[in-house]
Design a protein around this motif. Sequence first.
Motif, PDB file in Angstrom:
ATOM      1  N   LEU A  77      18.591  37.291  52.050  1.00 25.25           N
ATOM      2  CA  LEU A  77      17.386  38.490  51.817  1.00 25.25           C
ATOM      3  C   LEU A  77      16.253  37.767  52.540  1.00 25.25           C
ATOM      4  O   LEU A  77      15.171  38.280  52.609  1.00 25.25           O
ATOM      5  N   GLY A  78      16.348  36.528  53.296  1.00 26.59           N
ATOM      6  CA  GLY A  78      15.268  35.907  54.168  1.00 26.59           C
ATOM      7  C   GLY A  78      15.011  34.706  53.467  1.00 26.59           C
ATOM      8  O   GLY A  78      15.640  34.215  52.699  1.00 26.59           O
ATOM      9  N   THR A  79      13.711  34.131  53.724  1.00 24.51           N
ATOM     10  CA  THR A  79      13.115  32.874  53.074  1.00 24.51           C
ATOM     11  C   THR A  79      12.058  33.170  52.220  1.00 24.51           C
ATOM     12  O   THR A  79      11.453  34.010  52.059  1.00 24.51           O
ATOM     13  N   LEU A  80      12.012  32.181  51.261  1.00 21.04           N
ATOM     14  CA  LEU A  80      10.942  32.187  50.056  1.00 21.04           C
ATOM     15  C   LEU A  80      10.533  30.919  49.701  1.00 21.04           C
ATOM     16  O   LEU A  80      11.399  29.894  49.629  1.00 21.04           O
ATOM     17  N   GLY A  81       8.996  30.568  49.744  1.00 19.75           N
ATOM     18  CA  GLY A  81       8.489  29.334  49.263  1.00 19.75           C
ATOM     19  C   GLY A  81       7.320  29.586  48.805  1.00 19.75           C
ATOM     20  O   GLY A  81       6.629  30.732  48.709  1.00 19.75           O
ATOM     21  N   LEU A  82       6.284  28.608  48.553  1.00 20.20           N
ATOM     22  CA  LEU A  82       5.181  28.579  47.825  1.00 20.20           C
ATOM     23  C   LEU A  82       3.969  27.758  48.628  1.00 20.20           C
ATOM     24  O   LEU A  82       4.587  26.583  48.835  1.00 20.20           O
ATOM     25  N   GLU A  83       2.885  28.288  48.657  1.00 21.24           N
ATOM     26  CA  GLU A  83       1.833  27.438  49.171  1.00 21.24           C
ATOM     27  C   GLU A  83       0.578  27.663  48.049  1.00 21.24           C
ATOM     28  O   GLU A  83       0.448  28.730  47.737  1.00 21.24           O
ATOM     29  N   SER A  84       0.020  26.442  48.054  1.00 21.86           N
ATOM     30  CA  SER A  84      -1.083  26.319  46.882  1.00 21.86           C
ATOM     31  C   SER A  84      -2.113  25.359  47.240  1.00 21.86           C
ATOM     32  O   SER A  84      -1.533  24.301  47.947  1.00 21.86           O
ATOM     33  N   ASN A  85      -3.291  25.401  46.841  1.00 21.68           N
ATOM     34  CA  ASN A  85      -4.268  24.297  46.550  1.00 21.68           C
ATOM     35  C   ASN A  85      -4.053  23.548  45.320  1.00 21.68           C
ATOM     36  O   ASN A  85      -4.832  22.679  45.021  1.00 21.68           O
ATOM     37  N   HIS A  86      -3.146  24.051  44.325  1.00 17.39           N
ATOM     38  CA  HIS A  86      -2.749  23.295  43.112  1.00 17.39           C
ATOM     39  C   HIS A  86      -2.011  22.199  43.281  1.00 17.39           C
ATOM     40  O   HIS A  86      -0.975  22.416  43.964  1.00 17.39           O
ATOM     41  N   PRO A  87      -2.458  21.044  42.709  1.00 13.47           N
ATOM     42  CA  PRO A  87      -1.748  19.767  43.387  1.00 13.47           C
ATOM     43  C   PRO A  87      -0.507  19.676  42.189  1.00 13.47           C
ATOM     44  O   PRO A  87       0.576  19.039  42.569  1.00 13.47           O
ATOM     45  N   GLY A  88      -0.152  20.576  41.206  1.00 16.03           N
ATOM     46  CA  GLY A  88       0.913  20.339  40.150  1.00 16.03           C
ATOM     47  C   GLY A  88       2.125  21.179  40.472  1.00 16.03           C
ATOM     48  O   GLY A  88       2.434  21.934  41.453  1.00 16.03           O
ATOM     49  N   ASP A  89       2.675  21.564  39.459  1.00 14.24           N
ATOM     50  CA  ASP A  89       3.967  22.389  39.336  1.00 14.24           C
ATOM     51  C   ASP A  89       3.669  23.881  38.962  1.00 14.24           C
ATOM     52  O   ASP A  89       2.533  24.144  38.437  1.00 14.24           O
ATOM     53  N   CYS A  90       4.414  24.655  39.317  1.00 11.15           N
ATOM     54  CA  CYS A  90       4.490  26.087  39.073  1.00 11.15           C
ATOM     55  C   CYS A  90       5.512  26.657  38.467  1.00 11.15           C
ATOM     56  O   CYS A  90       6.668  26.165  38.646  1.00 11.15           O
ATOM     57  N   ASP A  91       5.468  27.585  37.698  1.00 10.01           N
ATOM     58  CA  ASP A  91       6.734  28.209  36.949  1.00 10.01           C
ATOM     59  C   ASP A  91       6.737  29.502  37.672  1.00 10.01           C
ATOM     60  O   ASP A  91       5.903  30.360  37.937  1.00 10.01           O
ATOM     61  N   ILE A  92       8.224  29.925  38.017  1.00 13.94           N
ATOM     62  CA  ILE A  92       8.305  31.062  38.967  1.00 13.94           C
ATOM     63  C   ILE A  92       9.562  31.623  37.878  1.00 13.94           C
ATOM     64  O   ILE A  92      10.511  31.191  37.491  1.00 13.94           O
ATOM     65  N   ALA A  93       9.205  33.070  37.577  1.00 17.95           N
ATOM     66  CA  ALA A  93       9.955  33.917  36.802  1.00 17.95           C
ATOM     67  C   ALA A  93      10.382  35.115  37.571  1.00 17.95           C
ATOM     68  O   ALA A  93       9.679  35.679  38.501  1.00 17.95           O
ATOM     69  N   PHE A  94      11.755  35.239  37.643  1.00 17.10           N
ATOM     70  CA  PHE A  94      12.465  36.469  37.917  1.00 17.10           C
ATOM     71  C   PHE A  94      12.947  37.523  36.970  1.00 17.10           C
ATOM     72  O   PHE A  94      13.342  37.100  35.903  1.00 17.10           O
ATOM     73  N   SER A  95      12.500  38.635  37.327  1.00 13.45           N
ATOM     74  CA  SER A  95      12.955  39.522  36.382  1.00 13.45           C
ATOM     75  C   SER A  95      13.047  40.966  37.319  1.00 13.45           C
ATOM     76  O   SER A  95      12.989  41.011  38.455  1.00 13.45           O
ATOM     77  N   ALA A  96      14.135  41.918  36.800  1.00 11.46           N
ATOM     78  CA  ALA A  96      14.390  43.046  37.529  1.00 11.46           C
ATOM     79  C   ALA A  96      14.448  44.439  36.500  1.00 11.46           C
ATOM     80  O   ALA A  96      14.832  44.259  35.615  1.00 11.46           O
ATOM     81  N   LYS A  97      14.044  45.269  37.306  1.00  8.12           N
ATOM     82  CA  LYS A  97      13.619  46.385  36.548  1.00  8.12           C
ATOM     83  C   LYS A  97      14.826  47.008  35.807  1.00  8.12           C
ATOM     84  O   LYS A  97      15.010  47.607  34.699  1.00  8.12           O
ATOM     85  N   ASN A  98      16.226  46.886  36.588  1.00 12.31           N
ATOM     86  CA  ASN A  98      17.227  47.342  35.959  1.00 12.31           C
ATOM     87  C   ASN A  98      18.176  46.077  35.544  1.00 12.31           C
ATOM     88  O   ASN A  98      19.566  46.253  35.561  1.00 12.31           O
ATOM     89  N   ASN A  99      17.610  44.968  35.210  1.00 13.52           N
ATOM     90  CA  ASN A  99      18.514  43.895  34.691  1.00 13.52           C
ATOM     91  C   ASN A  99      19.412  43.447  35.549  1.00 13.52           C
ATOM     92  O   ASN A  99      20.520  43.047  35.213  1.00 13.52           O
ATOM     93  N   PHE A 100      19.065  43.356  36.930  1.00 12.72           N
ATOM     94  CA  PHE A 100      20.076  42.698  37.674  1.00 12.72           C
ATOM     95  C   PHE A 100      21.151  43.663  38.159  1.00 12.72           C
ATOM     96  O   PHE A 100      22.550  43.206  38.275  1.00 12.72           O
ATOM     97  N   PRO A 127      22.386  37.398  29.679  1.00 10.75           N
ATOM     98  CA  PRO A 127      21.398  37.237  28.836  1.00 10.75           C
ATOM     99  C   PRO A 127      21.015  35.713  28.086  1.00 10.75           C
ATOM    100  O   PRO A 127      20.056  35.442  27.645  1.00 10.75           O
ATOM    101  N   VAL A 128      22.013  34.914  28.565  1.00  4.40           N
ATOM    102  CA  VAL A 128      21.638  33.479  28.312  1.00  4.40           C
ATOM    103  C   VAL A 128      20.704  32.780  29.422  1.00  4.40           C
ATOM    104  O   VAL A 128      20.461  31.710  28.856  1.00  4.40           O
ATOM    105  N   ARG A 129      20.616  33.404  30.468  1.00  7.79           N
ATOM    106  CA  ARG A 129      19.988  32.853  31.513  1.00  7.79           C
ATOM    107  C   ARG A 129      18.455  33.098  31.460  1.00  7.79           C
ATOM    108  O   ARG A 129      17.948  34.197  31.005  1.00  7.79           O
TER     109      ARG A 129
END
Length: 172
Positions: A77-100, A127-129
């Motif tokens: 689908l391409g590339t995906l990453g994060l950039e930030s001025n926050h020095p710590g960690d981030c939580d990334i959540a994936f959801s889908a309108k039609n449940n994948f 569902p367990v993911r």
Amino acid sequence: MIFKLMKKLSVILSVSFLLLSSAFSLNATQDSTDINISTSVDEYVNFIGTAAGASKYYTVDEIQPIGGSSAGPRISLGTLGLESNHPGDCDIAFSAKNNFRLRHTVTNERLTHFRLLWKGEGMSGNPVRTNKLTLPCNSSSTTINFQAVAYFNPNPQAGVYQDIVTVTVTTQ
């Protein structure tokens, strides 16, 4: 005579000036203050890469499992990453309108289940993911893949099948 008078006047003025300046220096006062100069920088975190905000279209032949396999090919689908001025960690959540699941936009008929593969993890409608990752808020762009899995409708109705995946990042 004028010279003497001038000399006396000069002495009188000098003494007066000394007395006057002494009087002011005896009553001198002082004050001080601090001026605090500061600014603030707002925290930010952004998605980077070619997949961020993209819309992708693939033909059924491109995503369909081949030769009796239950999973289709991995499609970038391409590339995906994060950039930030926050020095710590981030939580990334994936959801889908039609449940994948790719579903018909009119009849809601299911074409296939799918998963996304990114940073060594798979996100799906299982569902367990939890479909959550914790990563440094500055994470390099890496490939995110789409893959049809587990079910593929052998006789799909004509029309468009889609799902909308939302990826949310939150600083810790």
